[in-house]
Design a protein around this motif. Sequence first.
Motif, short mmCIF file in Angstrom:
data_model
loop_
_atom_site.label_atom_id
_atom_site.label_comp_id
_atom_site.label_asym_id
_atom_site.label_seq_id
_atom_site.Cartn_x
_atom_site.Cartn_y
_atom_site.Cartn_z
N GLU A 23 -6.88 6.17 2.48
CA GLU A 23 -8.19 6.15 1.83
C GLU A 23 -9.01 4.95 2.28
OE1 GLU A 23 -9.88 5.47 -2.64
OE2 GLU A 23 -8.12 6.78 -2.44
N GLN A 24 -8.41 3.77 2.27
CA GLN A 24 -9.15 2.56 2.64
C GLN A 24 -9.48 2.52 4.13
OE1 GLN A 24 -8.08 -1.18 0.98
NE2 GLN A 24 -7.44 -0.29 -0.96
N ASP B 41 -8.75 -7.16 -2.15
CA ASP B 41 -9.37 -6.27 -3.14
C ASP B 41 -10.53 -6.97 -3.84
OD1 ASP B 41 -7.53 -4.34 -2.47
OD2 ASP B 41 -6.25 -4.70 -4.22
N SER C 289 -1.23 6.99 0.63
CA SER C 289 -2.55 7.45 0.19
C SER C 289 -3.57 6.32 0.16
CB SER C 289 -2.47 8.07 -1.21
OG SER C 289 -1.63 9.19 -1.19
N GLU C 290 -3.17 5.15 -0.36
CA GLU C 290 -4.09 4.01 -0.45
C GLU C 290 -4.54 3.55 0.93
OE1 GLU C 290 -2.53 1.82 -4.54
OE2 GLU C 290 -1.55 1.36 -2.63
N LYS D 259 -3.12 -9.02 -0.72
CA LYS D 259 -3.86 -7.80 -1.07
C LYS D 259 -4.83 -8.03 -2.23
CE LYS D 259 -3.07 -2.94 -2.23
NZ LYS D 259 -4.10 -2.85 -3.22
N TYR E 283 0.84 -1.20 0.00
CA TYR E 283 0.00 0.00 0.00
C TYR E 283 0.87 1.25 0.00
CZ TYR E 283 -4.19 -2.64 1.36
OH TYR E 283 -5.26 -3.50 1.40
N THR E 284 0.42 2.26 -0.72
CA THR E 284 1.02 3.58 -0.57
C THR E 284 0.37 4.24 0.64
OG1 THR E 284 -0.65 4.71 -1.92
CG2 THR E 284 1.30 3.82 -3.10
N LYS F 77 -4.68 11.40 4.94
CA LYS F 77 -3.31 11.01 4.61
C LYS F 77 -2.33 11.70 5.56
CE LYS F 77 0.01 11.28 0.80
NZ LYS F 77 0.21 11.74 -0.58
#
Length: 122
Positions: A32-33, A90, A28-29, A86, A25-26, A38
């Motif tokens: 967000e999740q 997803d 940001s990811e 992951k 994961y970044t 952030k």
Amino acid sequence: MGKKERRGNQMIGKNIAELRKKRGYTLSELAEQAKISKSYLSNIERNLNRNPSVQVMEKIANVLNVDLVSLIKEKVTNDAPCYLEKEWIDFVHELKRNGIEKDQIQQYKPLIEFIKWQNKRD
């Protein structure tokens, strides 16, 4: 606050960053999740916020697919529970977004068996 407690709080940010990267994961990811900002996540990872709430920690742990203890223990090890890759997570999220509930998955088993059978023939 004792020396051990301060060290433990510093480990939380490091553990989250390490697990986030292991899971692909970044920043940001993950933010967000987990439905957190952030900048807030970044502050936790950089130990600028050393006391995130249990609710925030649970959101992060759920996305990273680990138990809460994995985020707060002294050192992240390779045996930190990783229940699914992951891609599978997803996929399950996509099924849920499309309105397919967990108890409905069994209904798709014959289709999955047919696809496996077809793949063996090819």
